[in-house]
Design an enzyme around this catalytic site. Structure first.
Site, PDB file in Angstrom:
ATOM      1  N   LEU A 105       0.871  -1.188   0.000  1.00 56.58           N
ATOM      2  CA  LEU A 105       0.000   0.000   0.000  1.00 56.58           C
ATOM      3  C   LEU A 105       0.901   1.230   0.000  1.00 56.58           C
ATOM      4  CD1 LEU A 105      -2.730  -0.851   2.694  1.00 56.58           C
ATOM      5  CD2 LEU A 105      -2.980  -0.869   0.201  1.00 56.58           C
ATOM      6  N   ASP A 106       0.410   2.327  -0.568  1.00 55.48           N
ATOM      7  CA  ASP A 106       1.179   3.573  -0.550  1.00 55.48           C
ATOM      8  C   ASP A 106       1.349   4.064   0.890  1.00 55.48           C
ATOM      9  OD1 ASP A 106       1.109   3.492  -3.289  1.00 55.48           O
ATOM     10  OD2 ASP A 106      -0.557   4.910  -3.481  1.00 55.48           O
ATOM     11  N   LEU A 107       2.327   4.949   1.041  1.00 54.53           N
ATOM     12  CA  LEU A 107       2.636   5.517   2.369  1.00 54.53           C
ATOM     13  C   LEU A 107       1.390   6.126   3.031  1.00 54.53           C
ATOM     14  CD1 LEU A 107       5.139   6.180   4.205  1.00 54.53           C
ATOM     15  CD2 LEU A 107       5.205   8.402   3.065  1.00 54.53           C
ATOM     16  N   HIS A 188       0.044   3.366  -7.788  1.00 52.33           N
ATOM     17  CA  HIS A 188      -0.912   4.434  -7.439  1.00 52.33           C
ATOM     18  C   HIS A 188      -2.214   4.307  -8.235  1.00 52.33           C
ATOM     19  CE1 HIS A 188       2.098   6.240  -5.028  1.00 52.33           C
ATOM     20  NE2 HIS A 188       2.635   7.060  -5.888  1.00 52.33           N
ATOM     21  N   LYS A 191      -5.500   6.283  -7.191  1.00 59.43           N
ATOM     22  CA  LYS A 191      -5.324   7.754  -7.258  1.00 59.43           C
ATOM     23  C   LYS A 191      -5.249   8.211  -8.715  1.00 59.43           C
ATOM     24  CE  LYS A 191      -2.935   7.632  -2.934  1.00 59.43           C
ATOM     25  NZ  LYS A 191      -1.665   7.073  -2.522  1.00 59.43           N
TER      26      LYS A 191
END
Ligand code: URA
Length: 243
Positions: A105-107, A188, A191
């Protein structure tokens, strides 16, 4: 941990310094237990996680581990990082250095992260052809409408990778909230998909992978081991949504 497979007679010959002919005799004398059962077949295939006892002595004992974590925002999905706390840093188990992450998962994304030392299981969950659904809850800056549903289902062309995203299911929950189900995990991806509508993602949370939902009892940063049923059932049956 790489999952090595071997024939039982080859493994025993190597680890117990006996000939393969002698292994057959040993097996006929019921002196070997594999996962608690007497082994009879010299050509039985064993792997890294097979529990092996020979003459009452344990000669291989590598249990597989499966962990779910509720990842907080600001923690990086990596095994090590010089700047941020990692998902591994959040664990307290003694075997944490053996684990790898099943789908990052992204930060600034929160929610369900799985970790394991069983690479066959993680492959089953991450290869796009396995079509295991990842479910996310998304909060957006601007209002949603039905156009999003069509666009996500149709797929979007990403020029950088020269791919079209696989059909994704978007369900509008409220004006600014949607549930999104993906069967892949492009960089991403969510997004960028909302980016096509110039609609910034304000919060992104992974709620489920396949049949396994994030345990509501886990606060952000907390983790627990999966049950045997959860491990076996995560990709059982059709986890792919209907479009
Ligand atoms: N899509 C994103 O944009 N980020 C994630 O962390 C997961 C899916």
């Amino acid at each position: 941990m790489a999952l090595n497979k071997a024939r039982l007679d080859r493994y025993l010959a190597q680890h117990c310094q006996v000939s393969r002919k002698r292994v057959r005799l040993i097996l006929a004398q019921n002196r070997v237990l594999i996962n608690g059962e007497i082994a009879h077949d010299a050509d039985e295939i064993i792997d890294t996680f097979s529990h092996i006892i020979f003459d009452g002595q344990v000669i291989q004992d590598n249990p597989p581990y499966y962990i779910m974590l509720n990842k907080p925002i600001g923690v990086v999905s990596a095994t090590r990082d010089t700047q941020h706390k990692t998902v591994i840093d959040l664990l307290s188990c003694s075997y944490k250095s053996e684990l790898h992450i099943v789908g990052r998962l992204d930060l600034n994304t929160s929610g369900l992260v799985l970790m394991t030392n069983d690479s066959r299981w993680s492959e089953r969950l991450t290869l796009p052809e396995k079509k295991v659904t990842k479910r996310y809850m998304v909060t957006l800056k601007n209002k949603l409408d039905e156009e999003y549903v069509q666009a996500f289902a149709k797929g979007m062309y990403f020029a950088f990778e020269d791919i079209t995203t696989k059909p994704a299911k978007l369900t509008i929950i409220s004006d600014y909230q949607a549930q999104v189900e993906l069967i892949e995990g492009r960089y991403h991806q969510i997004k960028r998909m909302f980016g096509r509508f110039r609609n910034p993602v304000m919060a992104l949370h992974r709620c489920a992978i396949g049949n396994l939902a994030l345990d509501n009892n886990l606060a952000a940063g907390e983790s627990r081991e999966l049950t045997k049923l959860e491990v076996a059932g995560i990709d059982r049956g059709s986890t792919v949504f209907d479009l």
